[in-house]
Structures are given as C-alpha cells and as structure tokens.
Motif scaffolding. Structure first.
Motif, PDB file in Angstrom:
ATOM      1  N   ARG A 109     -15.484   1.221   2.542  1.00 14.16           N
ATOM      2  CA  ARG A 109     -15.277   2.419   3.360  1.00 14.16           C
ATOM      3  C   ARG A 109     -16.305   2.485   4.487  1.00 14.16           C
ATOM      4  N   LEU A 113      -4.541   9.289  -4.221  1.00 15.31           N
ATOM      5  CA  LEU A 113      -5.685   8.530  -3.714  1.00 15.31           C
ATOM      6  C   LEU A 113      -6.764   8.379  -4.773  1.00 15.31           C
ATOM      7  N   ASP A 127      -1.337  14.202  -2.500  1.00 17.61           N
ATOM      8  CA  ASP A 127      -2.033  13.129  -1.781  1.00 17.61           C
ATOM      9  C   ASP A 127      -3.380  12.839  -2.437  1.00 17.61           C
ATOM     10  N   PHE A 174       1.145   4.188  -3.047  1.00 16.77           N
ATOM     11  CA  PHE A 174       0.767   5.554  -2.681  1.00 16.77           C
ATOM     12  C   PHE A 174       1.930   6.523  -2.929  1.00 16.77           C
ATOM     13  N   ARG A 189      -5.918   2.739   2.224  1.00 16.58           N
ATOM     14  CA  ARG A 189      -6.694   3.990   2.290  1.00 16.58           C
ATOM     15  C   ARG A 189      -7.518   4.030   3.569  1.00 16.58           C
ATOM     16  N   TRP A 223     -15.251   5.860  -4.000  1.00 17.47           N
ATOM     17  CA  TRP A 223     -14.890   5.661  -2.596  1.00 17.47           C
ATOM     18  C   TRP A 223     -15.989   6.141  -1.652  1.00 17.47           C
ATOM     19  N   ASP A 227       0.831  -1.209   0.000  1.00 20.22           N
ATOM     20  CA  ASP A 227       0.000   0.000   0.000  1.00 20.22           C
ATOM     21  C   ASP A 227       0.859   1.250   0.000  1.00 20.22           C
ATOM     22  N   ARG A 236      -5.173   4.875   6.363  1.00 21.58           N
ATOM     23  CA  ARG A 236      -4.748   6.278   6.300  1.00 21.58           C
ATOM     24  C   ARG A 236      -5.850   7.220   6.779  1.00 21.58           C
ATOM     25  N   GLU A 237      -7.090   6.948   6.374  1.00 23.51           N
ATOM     26  CA  GLU A 237      -8.180   7.842   6.737  1.00 23.51           C
ATOM     27  C   GLU A 237      -8.579   7.709   8.208  1.00 23.51           C
TER      28      GLU A 237
END
Length: 421
Positions: free
Chosen positions: A367, A352, A348, A312, A392, A361, A308, A395-396
C-alpha cells in the motif's frame, strides 16, 4: 419447520450448541477481525437461536393442541397447513401413512419437500383425512399493466439469443416477436413473479441514472428461474459463514481455477450461485437475493472479466446476505463501479477486509510503496492471489490502468462457459 419428534430433539440440541457458541463469542474480540464482521457473526448466531426457538415453540404448541388448524383461505398455505394439521391432530408420520394406505417414507418425503410433487388428488385426500377445509378462490383478471408485455421495453432479441425462451417451443426470432407477450408473461410466471405489478419495495439498487427497469426485472426473473433449478445438498444456515469459512473461500483465489472452485464452495454452504450476464441497459455486476423460502442466492454477471473484480463482487454479495437481507430487503442489485454510502459502503468494507484485514493493509508495504514485487510478496503472506492486492490499490487510487499484468485479465469468464448459458 419441525415435522417429527426426532427433528424436535435435533433442533433443541442445535439451539443449545448455538447458545454455547454465542457465549464464547461474548469474550474478547479476535485480533485481525473487523468489528463489523465480528458483530455480524454474533448477530447471525443470535438470529439463528431465535429462529430455532420459534420452530421449537410452534411444534410444542401444535402437539399440545394450542394451535387449531381447520381451514385455509389461500392455496399457497396448503402444504404447511397439512403438516401442521397432522401434528395438531396428534398423528405421527407413520400413523398418517397407515390411515392413508401409504408408506411412512412417502409422507416423510412429501413433508420434506412441502408436498411439491404431490398431485391435487393426493392433497385433497390428505386434507380430507385431517378434516381440513379448503376455502380458497380462484380469480381470473386481465393484466392491468400492459407495458410489461411490450417487447419494445426489453432487449428482447438479446433475451432470445440467450435461449431464455428455449423451453417454450420457439425456433426463430421472428416467431418469438409474434408471440412476445406470451413469452414475456411466461418468463415472469416461471420465475414466480406471476403478477406484472410485482412490488419491488423490498429491493435496493446500486445504479447510475440510466437503467432499463424492464431489462433489470427480466434479468431478475431469469436468475430466479435458474436458482429454482439448482439443487443443493444442504439448507443454508448463517452460522456456516464463519471467519474460518471466509478465510477458506478467499484462499481459493490462489488457484488457477479459483473462481470455479469458489462457486462450488458457495453452493456447498447452501447458497445458490448463479452466473447470468447482464442485459443491455442494466450495467450490473451482481445481486444478492432471497427466494420465497428465504434461501439466499448470489448472482454474478462477470461484466468485468478480471480476477480482482470477481472476488470483490463475490464477497460484496456475501456481505449483503450476512448484513442486509433480513426480511426488509429481498434483493440487492449492484453496479460496483459506483461509490455509495449506507449498506453499499458497509458491504464494500466487509469485502475489502475479508480479502486483506484493515490492520494489515494500513501497515502494508504494498500500500505504501506499490510495485509488482511488494504486491506479490504481500499476496504470498496473506495466501491470496496478487490480483486482490493490486485490485485494492487500483480501487483506492482510482487509477484503473495500474498493474494490468497482475489483476487476472480474461481469467474468469472462461471458467463459467456452461453456467452462463
């Protein structure tokens, strides 16, 4: 630079093709494409048209005798001055070769590589034939920044163990320490950073408060050296980085050797791709930079050995090349563990959105209800590796303990054992 009539015709045709492509993009924006990415592609094509227009106009002015090339005052300008002087004198490459008693192919090769392999004797002979006066001067002066040569400023042992000085005839670390000023000087000279007061005003650094600037500069020099040694089959053009090209790149993530294949995919597009682990005191994930001829370079450190993270960082650096390396910035260093605004936030977002379009997304079950099953299903629909979806989410949420079994731990560095040396 255009050097002959054939290139002139080809360049004009390319300019016209780009104009047509830009006209097509002036219509409705495609679905599932981020507005910033769409605008970046439009700007990239417009910039290419402008660049080709400048080349065409210069060649036309040279042939028309509107530009006089009779003297140079900087030896770095000599190669291009020789090409321009030939055109301004109304000589074809064939006529030039005949005047010098050479084959036309030799002149073509010299001009294609900007006289990189020509001897000083040959350069002077050609300059004399073109009545080009060289009025350069050589100055030898002491280095006025001695701290640049202080080995205590650098992780010198680490640099030695990585064989950074292997071509300089040094066999032991003790010997290297004794010759450290010469070795450090040689490192920067070989990279083309010949003055130790090299200006980094055209750089951006995404970093925390503690960083060894000397180690960072040494790492930068090492990347430049490796980039110069990397020969590519094509010259980079911004229009290559189309939406379809990006989709093709990200689909490689599905494959076991995806990162390795991505490196070649990048190089096939005319972007130099370098793997160079970070030095102690830098905490780098990667960098995007321009060489002296404005060729782009992506350098990755593989600091985090995860799929990942690899994808990225790679797409983040591509974003910098497309959006931010525009002459005002020549190099951007990245520590992607940090969250910053400005160009870093833009990069970024770009990265993404390429991996998973924002519209997709927002509606994604992965998600809204992240599980191994929903993540895997979403990845299959997008034809990407599950690591990108799991990454992702991590990260979020800021929770980097989630889905460790999906992010491809220890799957990257082993693919670049030779490149990281």
């Amino acid at each position: 630079m255009i050097t002959n009539d054939r290139q002139y015709k080809i360049t004009k045709a390319r300019r016209d093709d780009f104009r047509s492509a830009l006209d097509l993009l002036s219509g409705q924006q495609p679905e599932n494409v981020h507005p910033r990415i769409f605008k970046a592609h439009q700007d990239a094509i417009a910039a290419q048209i402008e660049e080709l227009f400048i080349q065409i106009k210069e060649y036309e002015n040279l042939k028309a005798g509107n530009i006089l090339v009779s003297e140079i005052r900087n030896l770095k300008d000599l190669p291009l001055a020789l090409i321009k002087a030939r055109i301004a004198n109304g000589l074809t490459q064939l006529q030039m070769a005949e005047n010098l008693g050479m084959k036309m192919q030799q002149i073509q090769r010299y001009e294609a590589e900007e006289y990189a392999s020509a001897s000083l004797k040959t350069l002077l002979k050609i300059a004399d034939q073109l009545q080009l006066r060289i009025n350069g001067s050589v100055q030898i002066r002491p280095v006025d920044a001695p701290e640049f040569l202080d080995l205590k400023k650098y992780p010198f042992k680490q640099m030695f163990e990585r064989n950074w000085f292997g071509n300089f005839g040094i066999s032991s670390v003790n010997e290297a320490v004794k010759d450290s000023p010469a070795l450090i000087r040689q490192l920067f000279d070989t990279a083309g950073l010949s003055t130790f007061k090299y200006s980094f005003n055209k750089r951006s650094l995404r970093k925390g408060s503690n960083i060894n600037e000397y180690a960072l500069n040494a790492w930068y020099a090492r990347v430049l050296i490796k980039a110069k040694d990397q020969c590519l089959g094509r010259v980079f053009s911004r229009e290559t980085i189309s939406i379809d090209w990006l989709k093709g790149l990200i689909k490689l993530s599905q494959l076991d050797d995806g990162p390795k294949l991505a490196g070649q995919y990048i190089k096939d597009a005319g972007i130099r791709f370098i793997i160079e682990p970070s030095l102690e005191g830098t905490l780098l994930d990667g960098a995007a930079l321009l060489m002296e001829d404005f060729s782009p370079v992506i350098a990755l450190t593989l600091r985090h050995d995860r799929l990942d993270n690899f994808w990225f960082v790679l797409l983040h650096e591509i974003a910098h090349i497309m959006l931010h390396l525009n002459g005002e910035l020549d190099v951007i260093f990245d520590d992607l563990d940090l969250t910053l605004d400005g160009i870093e936030k833009e990069a970024d977002s770009y990265a993404l959105n390429i991996m998973i379009p924002d519209e997709t997304w927002r509606k994604s079950l992965a998600r809204l209800s992240p599980t191994n099953e929903t993540i895997t299903n979403q990845a299959k629909k997008l034809t990407i590796h599950p690591a990108l979806v799991a990454g992702r989410i991590r990260r979020e949420t800021g929770n980097y303990y989630l889905f460790n079994d999906l992010i491809g731990l220890s799957q990257v560095r082993k693919q670049f054992i030779n490149e990281s040396k």
